[in-house]
Motif scaffolding. Structure first.
Motif, PDB file in Angstrom:
ATOM      1  N   PHE A 399       0.804  -1.213   0.000  1.00  0.00           N
ATOM      2  CA  PHE A 399       0.000   0.000   0.000  1.00  0.00           C
ATOM      3  C   PHE A 399       0.842   1.271   0.000  1.00  0.00           C
ATOM      4  N   SER A 400       2.163   1.140   0.046  1.00  0.00           N
ATOM      5  CA  SER A 400       3.028   2.282  -0.242  1.00  0.00           C
ATOM      6  C   SER A 400       3.765   2.074  -1.562  1.00  0.00           C
ATOM      7  N   LEU A 401       4.030   0.820  -1.929  1.00  0.00           N
ATOM      8  CA  LEU A 401       4.717   0.551  -3.184  1.00  0.00           C
ATOM      9  C   LEU A 401       3.811   0.784  -4.385  1.00  0.00           C
ATOM     10  N   MET A 402       2.544   0.381  -4.294  1.00  0.00           N
ATOM     11  CA  MET A 402       1.632   0.538  -5.427  1.00  0.00           C
ATOM     12  C   MET A 402       1.345   2.004  -5.759  1.00  0.00           C
ATOM     13  N   PRO A 403       1.048   2.864  -4.778  1.00  0.00           N
ATOM     14  CA  PRO A 403       0.866   4.282  -5.116  1.00  0.00           C
ATOM     15  C   PRO A 403       2.116   4.894  -5.733  1.00  0.00           C
ATOM     16  N   THR A 404       3.293   4.523  -5.216  1.00  0.00           N
ATOM     17  CA  THR A 404       4.538   5.053  -5.749  1.00  0.00           C
ATOM     18  C   THR A 404       4.760   4.578  -7.179  1.00  0.00           C
ATOM     19  N   ALA A 405       4.530   3.292  -7.431  1.00  0.00           N
ATOM     20  CA  ALA A 405       4.683   2.758  -8.787  1.00  0.00           C
ATOM     21  C   ALA A 405       3.707   3.418  -9.745  1.00  0.00           C
ATOM     22  N   CYS A 406       2.494   3.687  -9.273  1.00  0.00           N
ATOM     23  CA  CYS A 406       1.485   4.334 -10.112  1.00  0.00           C
ATOM     24  C   CYS A 406       1.914   5.754 -10.474  1.00  0.00           C
ATOM     25  N   ALA A 407       2.386   6.511  -9.491  1.00  0.00           N
ATOM     26  CA  ALA A 407       2.807   7.892  -9.746  1.00  0.00           C
ATOM     27  C   ALA A 407       4.025   7.938 -10.662  1.00  0.00           C
ATOM     28  N   ARG A 408       4.975   7.035 -10.457  1.00  0.00           N
ATOM     29  CA  ARG A 408       6.166   7.021 -11.290  1.00  0.00           C
ATOM     30  C   ARG A 408       5.864   6.554 -12.711  1.00  0.00           C
ATOM     31  N   SER A 409       4.982   5.599 -12.835  1.00  0.00           N
ATOM     32  CA  SER A 409       4.715   5.004 -14.138  1.00  0.00           C
ATOM     33  C   SER A 409       3.788   5.836 -15.002  1.00  0.00           C
ATOM     34  N   PHE A 410       2.811   6.498 -14.388  1.00  0.00           N
ATOM     35  CA  PHE A 410       1.778   7.192 -15.148  1.00  0.00           C
ATOM     36  C   PHE A 410       1.694   8.685 -14.850  1.00  0.00           C
ATOM     37  N   GLY A 411       2.604   9.214 -14.035  1.00  0.00           N
ATOM     38  CA  GLY A 411       2.622  10.637 -13.759  1.00  0.00           C
ATOM     39  C   GLY A 411       1.703  11.024 -12.608  1.00  0.00           C
ATOM     40  N   GLN A 412       1.804  12.300 -12.209  1.00  0.00           N
ATOM     41  CA  GLN A 412       1.054  12.775 -11.053  1.00  0.00           C
ATOM     42  C   GLN A 412      -0.205  13.553 -11.409  1.00  0.00           C
ATOM     43  N   THR A 413      -0.294  14.063 -12.632  1.00  0.00           N
ATOM     44  CA  THR A 413      -1.439  14.907 -12.986  1.00  0.00           C
ATOM     45  C   THR A 413      -2.750  14.177 -12.765  1.00  0.00           C
ATOM     46  N   HIS A 414      -2.822  12.923 -13.167  1.00  0.00           N
ATOM     47  CA  HIS A 414      -4.043  12.127 -13.028  1.00  0.00           C
ATOM     48  C   HIS A 414      -3.843  11.022 -11.995  1.00  0.00           C
ATOM     49  N   TYR A 415      -2.937  11.270 -11.047  1.00  0.00           N
ATOM     50  CA  TYR A 415      -2.579  10.203 -10.097  1.00  0.00           C
ATOM     51  C   TYR A 415      -3.792   9.646  -9.364  1.00  0.00           C
ATOM     52  N   ALA A 416      -4.629  10.504  -8.782  1.00  0.00           N
ATOM     53  CA  ALA A 416      -5.748  10.016  -7.965  1.00  0.00           C
ATOM     54  C   ALA A 416      -6.689   9.146  -8.785  1.00  0.00           C
ATOM     55  N   LYS A 417      -6.936   9.544 -10.028  1.00  0.00           N
ATOM     56  CA  LYS A 417      -7.839   8.760 -10.880  1.00  0.00           C
ATOM     57  C   LYS A 417      -7.178   7.463 -11.352  1.00  0.00           C
TER      58      LYS A 417
END
Length: 483
Positions: A399-417
């Motif tokens: 639950f800390s690795l997945m959010p980080t991987a998501c932000a790094r892989s797909f950027g922060q602009t649409h991170y929450a979605k």
């Protein structure tokens, strides 16, 4: 210095909010009281622990289903109002359980399951997104700190639940098919009112946290999201595996000229970050074209089996050989500390090494612990305490690795979605876990369930071996989509 203090306050706000959202993990401690109450005072009278896990499963499904909409709401309403609406909806569900638990198990599943989970999902990702806007170079640490609150909520509220309901440390006095239940009126009389106390406490904490939650000052919304630093520019999936065109580094690093004309505090903030504006990250529509999304989604899906089982039933298993309710509450509380600390530890570990290395270490540890959990019934309470704490420490990393991987892989602009889309895996894994537990536990017993959960963890580890060596790092900026 002022910016740093404000950033720290935002992270504290996220932790405070997540402490209440993370009371999802108190379900393991609460299950014996809740199930025992429904059996004697409500319906059905033959409810089992295997069936009661549906409450937690429905909560996780609600969380997975609503998280994407939390990202949409933040865009329209801002982070403060979005989080407050989601968090208070969760608290309302808790307080309504005062009535629901006296009526039926199904009604309790709606209030303490569905409403609880929907509220968590709406509020969950926004504090992390805001925190990363303040500290874009420390994504793993920010996510780890905020979700540490989610993991640590049970440390506080497990103790409150047991101290209020069972202050005399009474043991369950009814045994059916190896499972133990409470029938003492001194305990059962307090169960409904506990939900009013908990819900009211959550609402106050959530209000305080939301008042402290704010985006960075002086920057328009399009400037809040800053791309990761240069150390993180290796793609999660090699470009040869994706047919989409990418911009050159010079294009991705170009920043609007208006930044140079902004206020002094804005210039200092952008200069301090030394990072490009995250204008061209992956949109929610385009994220489905990324192989990385499906790999992460499947890993999250398989991971949910162990999380659901351990967090829901560790106390029910412990009661089979430990006749000390206060000790079992402390097991849950100390496990919550490991759940919280593990999120910070694994997030920092991923920042230092990589997502892949961190996740593989996590999977191996969890698999070994599940295979040997049955030995704790022979070794006694202290080994049980250590093993449950280590299990929470292991699964917390996801639950800390997945959010980080998501932000790094797909950027922060649409991170929450985008993270909301990734979290939809929990909509599927939760009912699978509930079905397997309710249908197989009586047939294969506790040991069989342990081996089955270990098998899911082994599958997750095998999938990790197929990922690129620098998995979880940043993809290069995309061409801006017209959609």
């Amino acid at each position: 210095m002022a910016v740093a203090c404000r950033a720290c306050l935002v992270i504290v706000a996220g932790i405070l909010i997540h402490l209440t959202l993370g009371t999802l993990y108190t379900f393991g401690n609460l299950t014996p009281y809740l199930t025992s109450y429904i059996r004697k005072r409500s319906s059905p009278s033959d409810l089992t622990y295997g069936q009661s896990v549906w409450i937690n499963a429905v909560a996780a499904m609600g969380q997975g289903a609503s998280m994407f909409f939390g990202g949409l709401m933040e865009k329209r309403l801002g982070p403060r109002l979005t989080v407050l609406l989601g968090a208070w909806f969760q608290s309302l569900g808790v307080m309504l359980t005062y009535f629901a638990i006296q009526y039926s198990f199904a009604a309790t599943t709606i209030t303490y399951g569905l409403m609880f989970g929907l509220g968590i999902g709406i509020a969950y990702a926004v504090p992390m997104a805001v925190g990363m806007r303040w500290l874009p170079k420390r994504k793993g640490l920010v996510n780890g700190c905020v979700v540490a609150g989610f993991g640590g909520g049970a440390f506080i509220f497990d103790q409150i639940q047991t101290a209020y309901i069972n202050p005399n440390n009474l043991s369950p006095d009814l045994t059916i098919n190896g499972d133990k239940f409470f029938t003492q009126d001194d305990i059962l009389d307090k169960v409904p009112m506990m939900f009013i106390i908990l819900g009211g406490t959550y609402a106050v904490m959530q209000l305080i946290g939301c008042l402290l939650l704010t985006n960075p000052p002086d920057l328009p919304v399009s400037y809040f999201q800053l791309a990761p630093s240069d150390e993180e520019n290796s793609p999660m999936i090699p470009e040869s595996e994706s047919g989409d065109s990418r911009e050159s580094p010079e294009q991705g690093a170009a920043a609007p000229a208006s930044v140079n004309s902004s206020s002094k505090s804005t210039e200092q903030l952008v200069e301090r970050s030394t990072e490009p504006i995250d204008e061209n990250c992956v949109s929610p529509r385009d994220v489905f074209k990324e192989p990385a999304f499906y790999i992460l989604w499947f890993i999250f899906l398989v991971n949910g089996q162990g999380v659901q089982f351990i967090s829901s039933l560790y106390k029910a298993y412990g009661q089979t050989f430990i006749k000390d309710d206060v000790f079992l509450a402390w097991v849950g509380a100390l496990a919550a500390v490991c759940n919280a600390g593990g999120r910070i530890m694994w997030g920092s570990f991923a920042d230092r090494y990589s997502f892949k290395v961190a996740m593989m270490c996590l999977c191996c540890l969890f698999t070994v612990l599940m295979l040997t959990l049955g030995v704790t019934s022979l070794a006694g309470r202290w080994m049980f305490l250590v093993w449950i704490c280590l299990l929470f420490l292991a699964f917390s990393g996801s639950f800390s690795l997945m959010p980080t991987a998501c932000a790094r892989s797909f950027g922060q602009t649409h991170y929450a979605k985008n993270y909301g889309l990734l979290f939809t895996s929990q909509v599927i894994t939760s009912p699978i876990s509930a079905v397997l537990t309710s249908s197989l536990k009586s047939a294969i017993g506790w040991y069989g369930m342990f081996y089955m959960v270990a098998a899911f963890s082994f599958i997750r580890n095998y999938v990790m071996t197929t990922m690129p060596s620098k998995a979880g790092q940043t993809i290069k900026p995309r061409m801006k989509s017209n959609g």
